[in-house]
Design a protein around this motif. Sequence first.
Motif, PDB file in Angstrom:
ATOM      1  N   PRO A  73       0.805  -1.220   0.000  1.00 31.37           N
ATOM      2  CA  PRO A  73       0.000   0.000   0.000  1.00 31.37           C
ATOM      3  C   PRO A  73       0.842   1.275   0.000  1.00 31.37           C
ATOM      4  O   PRO A  73       0.429   2.290  -0.583  1.00 31.37           O
ATOM      5  CB  PRO A  73      -0.821  -0.131   1.282  1.00 31.37           C
ATOM      6  N   THR A  74       2.010   1.225   0.626  1.00 32.00           N
ATOM      7  CA  THR A  74       2.885   2.399   0.623  1.00 32.00           C
ATOM      8  C   THR A  74       3.368   2.714  -0.787  1.00 32.00           C
ATOM      9  O   THR A  74       3.447   3.886  -1.189  1.00 32.00           O
ATOM     10  CB  THR A  74       4.087   2.159   1.556  1.00 32.00           C
ATOM     11  N   ASP A  75       3.676   1.670  -1.553  1.00 28.94           N
ATOM     12  CA  ASP A  75       4.081   1.879  -2.951  1.00 28.94           C
ATOM     13  C   ASP A  75       2.934   2.504  -3.746  1.00 28.94           C
ATOM     14  O   ASP A  75       3.146   3.446  -4.530  1.00 28.94           O
ATOM     15  CB  ASP A  75       4.474   0.555  -3.608  1.00 28.94           C
ATOM     16  N   VAL A  76       1.734   1.991  -3.565  1.00 30.02           N
ATOM     17  CA  VAL A  76       0.570   2.534  -4.270  1.00 30.02           C
ATOM     18  C   VAL A  76       0.367   3.999  -3.898  1.00 30.02           C
ATOM     19  O   VAL A  76       0.129   4.854  -4.774  1.00 30.02           O
ATOM     20  CB  VAL A  76      -0.693   1.713  -3.939  1.00 30.02           C
ATOM     21  N   ALA A  77       0.463   4.299  -2.604  1.00 30.23           N
ATOM     22  CA  ALA A  77       0.262   5.673  -2.151  1.00 30.23           C
ATOM     23  C   ALA A  77       1.290   6.609  -2.767  1.00 30.23           C
ATOM     24  O   ALA A  77       0.957   7.736  -3.164  1.00 30.23           O
ATOM     25  CB  ALA A  77       0.331   5.734  -0.625  1.00 30.23           C
ATOM     26  N   ARG A  78       2.517   6.138  -2.872  1.00 32.41           N
ATOM     27  CA  ARG A  78       3.551   6.992  -3.466  1.00 32.41           C
ATOM     28  C   ARG A  78       3.268   7.250  -4.933  1.00 32.41           C
ATOM     29  O   ARG A  78       3.362   8.387  -5.406  1.00 32.41           O
ATOM     30  CB  ARG A  78       4.925   6.339  -3.299  1.00 32.41           C
ATOM     31  N   VAL A  79       2.932   6.205  -5.671  1.00 31.31           N
ATOM     32  CA  VAL A  79       2.676   6.363  -7.107  1.00 31.31           C
ATOM     33  C   VAL A  79       1.520   7.319  -7.351  1.00 31.31           C
ATOM     34  O   VAL A  79       1.602   8.234  -8.187  1.00 31.31           O
ATOM     35  CB  VAL A  79       2.414   4.996  -7.765  1.00 31.31           C
ATOM     36  N   ALA A  84      -0.497  12.593  -8.901  1.00 33.89           N
ATOM     37  CA  ALA A  84      -1.365  13.747  -8.655  1.00 33.89           C
ATOM     38  C   ALA A  84      -0.557  15.039  -8.609  1.00 33.89           C
ATOM     39  O   ALA A  84      -1.003  16.084  -9.120  1.00 33.89           O
ATOM     40  CB  ALA A  84      -2.129  13.546  -7.353  1.00 33.89           C
ATOM     41  N   GLU A  85       0.621  14.998  -8.006  1.00 33.64           N
ATOM     42  CA  GLU A  85       1.475  16.183  -7.999  1.00 33.64           C
ATOM     43  C   GLU A  85       1.841  16.604  -9.420  1.00 33.64           C
ATOM     44  O   GLU A  85       1.814  17.796  -9.769  1.00 33.64           O
ATOM     45  CB  GLU A  85       2.742  15.912  -7.197  1.00 33.64           C
ATOM     46  N   ASP A  86       2.178  15.623 -10.253  1.00 36.49           N
ATOM     47  CA  ASP A  86       2.538  15.916 -11.638  1.00 36.49           C
ATOM     48  C   ASP A  86       1.340  16.480 -12.405  1.00 36.49           C
ATOM     49  O   ASP A  86       1.472  17.452 -13.159  1.00 36.49           O
ATOM     50  CB  ASP A  86       3.058  14.653 -12.336  1.00 36.49           C
ATOM     51  N   ASP A  87       0.163  15.878 -12.205  1.00 35.11           N
ATOM     52  CA  ASP A  87      -1.021  16.369 -12.899  1.00 35.11           C
ATOM     53  C   ASP A  87      -1.429  17.745 -12.385  1.00 35.11           C
ATOM     54  O   ASP A  87      -1.864  18.601 -13.158  1.00 35.11           O
ATOM     55  CB  ASP A  87      -2.169  15.373 -12.742  1.00 35.11           C
ATOM     56  N   ALA A  88      -1.306  17.973 -11.075  1.00 37.82           N
ATOM     57  CA  ALA A  88      -1.644  19.286 -10.520  1.00 37.82           C
ATOM     58  C   ALA A  88      -0.760  20.368 -11.127  1.00 37.82           C
ATOM     59  O   ALA A  88      -1.228  21.475 -11.443  1.00 37.82           O
ATOM     60  CB  ALA A  88      -1.505  19.266  -9.006  1.00 37.82           C
ATOM     61  N   ALA A  89       0.520  20.072 -11.309  1.00 42.93           N
ATOM     62  CA  ALA A  89       1.426  21.034 -11.937  1.00 42.93           C
ATOM     63  C   ALA A  89       1.031  21.323 -13.375  1.00 42.93           C
ATOM     64  O   ALA A  89       1.378  22.371 -13.933  1.00 42.93           O
ATOM     65  CB  ALA A  89       2.866  20.516 -11.881  1.00 42.93           C
ATOM     66  N   ASP A  90       0.286  20.390 -13.986  1.00 41.98           N
ATOM     67  CA  ASP A  90      -0.180  20.556 -15.363  1.00 41.98           C
ATOM     68  C   ASP A  90      -1.592  21.136 -15.442  1.00 41.98           C
ATOM     69  O   ASP A  90      -2.202  21.148 -16.514  1.00 41.98           O
ATOM     70  CB  ASP A  90      -0.142  19.212 -16.089  1.00 41.98           C
ATOM     71  N   GLU A  96      -8.645  10.826 -12.483  1.00 45.14           N
ATOM     72  CA  GLU A  96      -9.178   9.467 -12.405  1.00 45.14           C
ATOM     73  C   GLU A  96      -8.049   8.502 -12.718  1.00 45.14           C
ATOM     74  O   GLU A  96      -7.348   8.652 -13.724  1.00 45.14           O
ATOM     75  CB  GLU A  96     -10.342   9.297 -13.377  1.00 45.14           C
ATOM     76  N   ILE A  97      -7.854   7.541 -11.830  1.00 35.35           N
ATOM     77  CA  ILE A  97      -6.778   6.569 -11.986  1.00 35.35           C
ATOM     78  C   ILE A  97      -7.410   5.204 -12.223  1.00 35.35           C
ATOM     79  O   ILE A  97      -8.328   4.800 -11.521  1.00 35.35           O
ATOM     80  CB  ILE A  97      -5.862   6.553 -10.730  1.00 35.35           C
ATOM     81  N   GLN A  98      -6.944   4.515 -13.250  1.00 36.99           N
ATOM     82  CA  GLN A  98      -7.517   3.227 -13.625  1.00 36.99           C
ATOM     83  C   GLN A  98      -6.595   2.098 -13.157  1.00 36.99           C
ATOM     84  O   GLN A  98      -5.378   2.169 -13.331  1.00 36.99           O
ATOM     85  CB  GLN A  98      -7.698   3.164 -15.142  1.00 36.99           C
ATOM     86  N   VAL A  99      -7.212   1.070 -12.588  1.00 42.79           N
ATOM     87  CA  VAL A  99      -6.415  -0.061 -12.108  1.00 42.79           C
ATOM     88  C   VAL A  99      -7.161  -1.369 -12.338  1.00 42.79           C
ATOM     89  O   VAL A  99      -8.358  -1.474 -12.084  1.00 42.79           O
ATOM     90  CB  VAL A  99      -6.078   0.102 -10.599  1.00 42.79           C
ATOM     91  N   SER A 125      -4.860  11.760  -1.815  1.00 44.80           N
ATOM     92  CA  SER A 125      -4.181  12.394  -2.943  1.00 44.80           C
ATOM     93  C   SER A 125      -4.260  13.914  -2.855  1.00 44.80           C
ATOM     94  O   SER A 125      -5.278  14.473  -2.419  1.00 44.80           O
ATOM     95  CB  SER A 125      -4.830  11.927  -4.255  1.00 44.80           C
ATOM     96  N   PRO A 126      -3.211  14.623  -3.280  1.00 45.95           N
ATOM     97  CA  PRO A 126      -3.256  16.087  -3.292  1.00 45.95           C
ATOM     98  C   PRO A 126      -4.202  16.673  -4.338  1.00 45.95           C
ATOM     99  O   PRO A 126      -4.452  17.870  -4.335  1.00 45.95           O
ATOM    100  CB  PRO A 126      -1.805  16.479  -3.578  1.00 45.95           C
ATOM    101  N   VAL A 127      -4.712  15.835  -5.243  1.00 49.85           N
ATOM    102  CA  VAL A 127      -5.733  16.232  -6.199  1.00 49.85           C
ATOM    103  C   VAL A 127      -6.937  15.323  -5.973  1.00 49.85           C
ATOM    104  O   VAL A 127      -6.764  14.111  -5.814  1.00 49.85           O
ATOM    105  CB  VAL A 127      -5.229  16.088  -7.651  1.00 49.85           C
ATOM    106  N   PRO A 128      -8.155  15.855  -5.929  1.00 48.41           N
ATOM    107  CA  PRO A 128      -9.324  14.967  -5.801  1.00 48.41           C
ATOM    108  C   PRO A 128      -9.268  13.870  -6.860  1.00 48.41           C
ATOM    109  O   PRO A 128      -9.083  14.149  -8.048  1.00 48.41           O
ATOM    110  CB  PRO A 128     -10.507  15.908  -6.025  1.00 48.41           C
ATOM    111  N   THR A 129      -9.432  12.619  -6.433  1.00 50.77           N
ATOM    112  CA  THR A 129      -9.159  11.479  -7.305  1.00 50.77           C
ATOM    113  C   THR A 129     -10.260  10.437  -7.213  1.00 50.77           C
ATOM    114  O   THR A 129     -10.662  10.042  -6.116  1.00 50.77           O
ATOM    115  CB  THR A 129      -7.805  10.833  -6.926  1.00 50.77           C
ATOM    116  N   GLY A 130     -10.727   9.998  -8.377  1.00 54.30           N
ATOM    117  CA  GLY A 130     -11.651   8.877  -8.460  1.00 54.30           C
ATOM    118  C   GLY A 130     -10.932   7.666  -9.024  1.00 54.30           C
ATOM    119  O   GLY A 130      -9.933   7.793  -9.745  1.00 54.30           O
ATOM    120  N   VAL A 131     -11.436   6.483  -8.710  1.00 58.67           N
ATOM    121  CA  VAL A 131     -10.809   5.232  -9.118  1.00 58.67           C
ATOM    122  C   VAL A 131     -11.716   4.505 -10.111  1.00 58.67           C
ATOM    123  O   VAL A 131     -12.927   4.395  -9.894  1.00 58.67           O
ATOM    124  CB  VAL A 131     -10.539   4.328  -7.897  1.00 58.67           C
TER     125      VAL A 131
END
Length: 330
Positions: A73-79, A84-90, A96-99, A125-131
């Motif tokens: 779970p720590t790996d998932v949280a980091r990814v 989200a940080e990268d997308d927020a900068a954009d 929405e993250i697909q898995v 997530s630092p950006v509101p995120t749906g799965v």
Amino acid sequence: MDNVAATSFGDIRALPKAQSHLHLTGAMRPGTLRELATRYGVPVPPAWDHTRVQEWAAFQGRYDAAREVIRTPTDVARVISEAAEDDAADGCGWMEIQVDPTSYAPAFGGMEAVVEAVLSAAAASPVPTGVIIASSWARSGDHAEALARLAVRYAGSGVVGFGLSNDERLGDVVDYVPAFRLAADAGLLLTPHSGFYTGAGHVRDCVDLLKATRIGHGTAAVTEPSVLALLAERQVAMEICPTSYAPLGVHEPSDVPVRTVLDAGIPVTIGSDDPLVFGAGLAEQYALCRDVLGLDDALLAVLARHSIASSAAPDEIKRVLTAGVDAWFR
């Protein structure tokens, strides 16, 4: 191109937008991949060679190898946090993250554990995120139905959609009807990959049989006017990821049919798909639409509005982001 807008790359980052086509492993930063691979003692998959066209198997092999480093779970949280940080900068205000939890399940002790790890990470997530829970075209309809039931169980707790990923040539649309019916009854977005390698008829079947509300990629639809008309009539959004096509021999960068789809009256949402492999984030996808496809500021704003409207974001987030688009383009 005469109608290329004068906006800078920085201005594109200031355009509010939603991310609706992003896969968990493919969202990983290259540096994170290297670090986790070292930690777990697994080889780092080779970088994609952008100088030559490769087959789907080459992509899938890299993706599978990268997935081997996501084990906790720590790996998932980091990814997810870094994505989200990268997308927020954009300029992204909803992600929405697909898995597909299937291949992660052995490391996590089951598919439910994978989904709970992803939902926990999305909530922080630092950006509101749906799965979006996705099955695979390479797996059976029964497997997809099991994943749809899992998605339904967590609908309202962070799961916002159900999809089908992988190479759409590997499955038969009709086999997945029961799974998509379950997801539809729960009010989830329905977003199968289609029309990447398959023809326009496959896209039609995904709309008619699976009742898709969005189509992942779907660019083959432009070869058949009746399919474009169907997508327009039902306002099924197409998730177009401009940098994903040339490396797999689907479209040259200048031939990605964003304008054709828009001209047909179909909503288009721009996604980044797998930045780990294809090397481009969300703002770079918009920049390609401007610099290579010749879309001006007005059309970039249309793309951003479509990304927001076709997303599963709560209404208040949609209002705020849309107001931001209106302010960006006056």
